[in-house]
Enzyme design. Structure first.
Site, short mmCIF file in Angstrom:
data_model
loop_
_atom_site.label_atom_id
_atom_site.label_comp_id
_atom_site.label_asym_id
_atom_site.label_seq_id
_atom_site.Cartn_x
_atom_site.Cartn_y
_atom_site.Cartn_z
N ASP A 179 -7.94 -3.16 -0.37
CA ASP A 179 -9.14 -2.43 -0.77
C ASP A 179 -8.81 -1.22 -1.64
OD1 ASP A 179 -8.26 -2.08 2.17
OD2 ASP A 179 -8.97 -0.09 1.58
N LYS A 233 -10.93 -7.77 6.88
CA LYS A 233 -11.45 -6.41 7.00
C LYS A 233 -12.11 -6.00 5.70
CE LYS A 233 -9.17 -2.69 6.32
NZ LYS A 233 -8.41 -1.43 6.28
N TYR A 268 0.84 -1.20 0.00
CA TYR A 268 0.00 0.00 0.00
C TYR A 268 0.88 1.26 0.00
CZ TYR A 268 -2.83 3.83 1.54
OH TYR A 268 -3.41 5.06 1.62
#
Lengths: 264, 517
Positions: free
Chosen positions: B298, B370, B263
């Site tokens: 995500d 998550k 990320y």
């Protein structure tokens, strides 16, 4: 009372008010929180507050405690204020909006060279979503980005780009336009950063040599112009809106034969 | 558990094996290197805290001095240990003298590595006593007041002022939140130091400081006792100070930390060498301390298309799982991330989301998955947004996701108002209760849309992982395979803070944190 027997179908544009299910009924719905404890006094307080906002017959249709000392309300009311719609003037980005393919062809015919743009989300803003939506190949919501336009050379510098770096890049690649994206607006940080950008562009003596645009969810053309930008692009505006404006502006300024910033 | 998606376990095993090979390959690189932030973490764990007279954190003062002397390859642990031997002083005192310009620890006479390691033992013991006390405290809370059922309701607070955050966080807990994430101020991820003390000014969030952690921990313990549920605290062990913040989280009992090198590389343009080395140190700490890490897959779907790029999320989850295995993180602490980000105008999009979420659950049965709400296609139409969030909540409870980041109807408008959070939690609780056992009741049609989609995505993830294994993770990222973002090996922020370990290097903490007994 003859007039109540027929529906009012003709709106008077000089004094418009909200429409619920009948013309001029003034129906407004609103939700808000008051920092007061839940109870009947809270309901009355919300009603009085709605009246002060100019709503008649306020109806607190729902209220509940959010946490101790805070109460949330859903309220309907009848608005009294009216607006003269005919007197409204909203500054808009000028020119015709063309689609991606038309833009490419138009640039080929009218400019005769590639249009170069440099974009970034500047300073503290870490969000790339806006600049990516405009520049990245895949664009947003079925609207392809500038990377997929013919006769357009876009540079996407990503997020958290210092203003100085964005200007340096624009000079390096002889950009026709700079696209500044701002997503975070808390405490008006976007205004401060957009202003800094303008000041630096002016300090560099580039203000008339480059088309300066900005965009983001809370940016309007009007705000952009107030801040000194040439154009601003808010929600619902895609790559084709941005490029339609830029290419027509390049033609208007007579930069067809002036790919180099120094010559403009 | 029988696969509802009819996934081929051989493909799952193959993908997992590729990911393990990728992680091992990276681990060899990681073990040859250290970073300024890893070294500052060691200094912090030896008990050094505070700032000098120009607000430079003392861990930075210590490590900068060592780095400038060209002595970083030996590691801060040696130099601190040696300074204790030579001066007889405690680490904090040594750091203060360095800040005052009274001591240059690389110019002292030198002892052996064994002597230095021995001298560090009292400081290390003190730190572990504190961390073990925090672990015991969490355990005690979970055994006495207990916790909410999964999916944990996770909400954010982002006022910029830690004291205002406390009010919002306590309100959210009373409304039913199980996890409070204090969003970090924009741009902290690129600071190469951790700010000090309580803070009241931030943009789009609040500075992550140890004092702010302490203030919020205390507030959540209070409200947890009041509502009879342990309230978990989440912050970011990410950016340039990944492992330092993990250490702060260990000391102040954070429960969940966002932690994902990939990320940082893709979305914060942090140098890949730097952040992968940092990630290892941070995950070793996280694993020991019972913290759940959250990976950031995500986010790929905010820059890439959620339907076309679904397999990159799955592939990255496999890689994150294997990095976690190397850091000895139990499966229950693996908060692998994914999201409900498909274009809502897609026909049968709900079925594809359901398929993806169910697949993640079947592939990672014990992980604390998550699940992130729609953001990219939230428009400002709060009424439709609330329905998008409702569909998301339905998938969450149906597929047994562990941590639900509650979607806000006002996403794309502003950071959540108190009432937004209330409405979102109400939405989630309504659907969770109303559909509690839907996942146990409903099976999917053989070779129907849902099954086929999952099989296809898994197959593509396996192929991608095979390619990454062949290519190496660094060069895969250079090619822009994850999130459609390309990052060069030597580009981005923080490369100057990476250093090859010297022959005498030692980091006493890795071994201790890896041993959970």
């Amino acid at each position: 009372m003859a007039e109540t027997k027929t529906a009012t179908t003709q709106v008077d544009l000089t004094c418009v008010k909200p429409y619920g299910d009948a013309l001029n009924d003034g129906k407004v719905q609103l939700s808000f929180t008051l920092p007061i404890p839940y109870g009947e006094e809270a309901e009355e307080c919300a009603k009085q507050y709605a009246r002060k906002l100019g709503l008649d017959e306020p109806n607190v249709c729902y209220y509940c405690e959010l946490t101790k000392g805070y109460t949330f309300f859903n309220v309907y009311g009848t608005a009294q204020a009216t607006i003269d719609y005919t007197a409204i003037k909203v500054p808009k980005v000028e020119g015709t909006v063309m689609d991606r393919v038309e833009c490419g062809e138009w640039i080929g015919e009218h400019i005769g060279r590639d249009i170069v743009v440099v974009g970034a989300s500047i300073e503290s803003d870490a969000h790339t979503v806006g600049i990516d939506a405009i520049i990245q190949m895949k664009g947003f919501h079925g609207h392809f980005g500038l990377e997929r336009f013919k006769n357009v050379v876009p540079y996407n510098m990503g997020s958290q780009v210092p203003c100085e770096q964005l200007i340096a890049k624009a000079k390096e690649v002889n950009a026709d336009a700079i696209l500044v994206s701002q997503t975070v607006t808390q405490k008006d940080i976007h205004i401060k950063q957009l202003t800094k950008m303008i000041e630096l562009v002016e300090a560099e003596g580039l203000r008339d040599k480059i088309i300066l645009t900005c965009g983001g969810p809370r940016i309007s053309h009007e705000l952009a112009q107030e801040l000194g930008y040439d154009a601003g692009f808010g929600p619902g505006k895609y790559a084709e809106h941005v490029m339609s404006y830029i290419m027509q502006e390049v033609e208007k300024r007579g930069w067809q034969k002036k790919p180099n910033i120094a010559d403009r | 558990m029988k696969s509802k998606l009819n996934l081929d376990p051989k493909v799952v095993d193959s993908a997992r094996q590729h990911a393990a090979n990728i992680a091992h390959d990276m681990q060899e690189f990681i073990e040859r290197h250290t970073t300024v932030s890893t070294e500052r973490t060691i200094v912090r764990l030896l008990g050094v805290d505070g700032v000098d007279d120009v607000d430079t954190p003392l861990p930075n003062v210590v490590v900068d001095q060592i780095k400038e002397a060209g002595a970083l390859p030996t590691g801060a642990a040696y130099w601190m240990g040696n300074a204790i031997v030579q001066t007889g002083k405690e680490p904090q005192e040594i750091a203060q003298e360095m800040a005052a310009g009274k001591l240059d620890i690389t110019k002292l006479p030198t002892c052996s590595q064994e002597e230095a390691a021995e001298a560090l033992k009292p400081a290390i013991k003190k730190t572990f006593e504190r961390i073990d006390m925090q672990k015991a405290k969490r355990k005690e809370y979970l055994e006495t007041i207990g916790e909410g059922p999964e999916p944990y309701v996770y909400v954010i607070v982002a006022t910029g002022n830690i004291y205002e955050d406390v009010i919002q966080a306590q309100a959210a807990a009373r409304q039913g939140a199980d996890v409070i994430a204090v969003i970090r101020t924009t741009a902290q991820s690129l600071l190469d130091y951790v700010p000090y003390g309580p803070t009241t000014e931030g943009f789009g969030g609040t500075y992550a400081t140890q004092e702010n952690f302490r203030i919020m921990r205390k507030a959540l313990d209070e409200v947890g006792e009041e509502v009879g549920r342990y309230i978990r605290l989440c912050n970011y062990s990410s950016g340039m100070c990944m492992p330092e913040i993990a250490a702060m989280g260990a000391l102040e009992r954070l429960d969940v930390m966002l932690n994902d090198a990939i990320y940082g590389i893709l979305f914060r343009d942090i140098n890949m060498q730097r952040t992968l080395v940092d990630q290892y140190m941070s995950r070793v700490i996280i694993g020991y301390c019972g913290i759940i890490f959250n990976s950031g897959e995500d986010n790929y779907l905010t820059t890439d298309d959620a339907i076309e790029a679904a397999h990159t999320v799955t592939a990255s989850q496999f890689i994150n799982e294997q990095f976690a295995v190397l850091a000895n993180i139990p499966e229950e602490q693996m908060g692998l991330g994914h999201a409900f980000e498909m274009d809502p105008s897609t026909e049968d999009g709900f079925l594809l989301e359901l398929s993806q979420a169910q697949m993640a659950r079947e592939i990672f049965p014990k992980a604390r998955l998550k699940y992130m709400p729609p953001t990219k296609f939230m428009t400002g139409n709060i009424f439709r947004g609330h329905i998008q969030d409702a569909l998301f909540n339905l998938v969450t409870v149906w597929t047994h996701q562990s941590i639900l980041l509650t979607g806000m109807l006002t996403e794309a408008i502003h950071t959540p108002l108190m009432q937004d959070r209330y409405l979102s939690i109400e939405n989630a609780r309504y659907i969770f209760n109303n559909c509690r056992h839907i996942g146990d009741e409903v099976e999917f049609k053989k070779d129907g849309i849902i099954q086929k989609r999952a099989q296809e995505v898994l197959g593509k993830a396996d192929e991608l992982l095979a390619e990454v294994e062949k290519e190496g993770l660094f060069s895969t990222i250079e090619k822009g395979i994850f999130g459609g973002v390309k990052r060069p090996l030597d580009g981005g922020h923080g490369l100057e803070g990476v250093c090859t370990k010297g022959e005498n290097y030692f980091n006493p903490f890795i071994e201790l944190f890896l041993d959970h007994e």
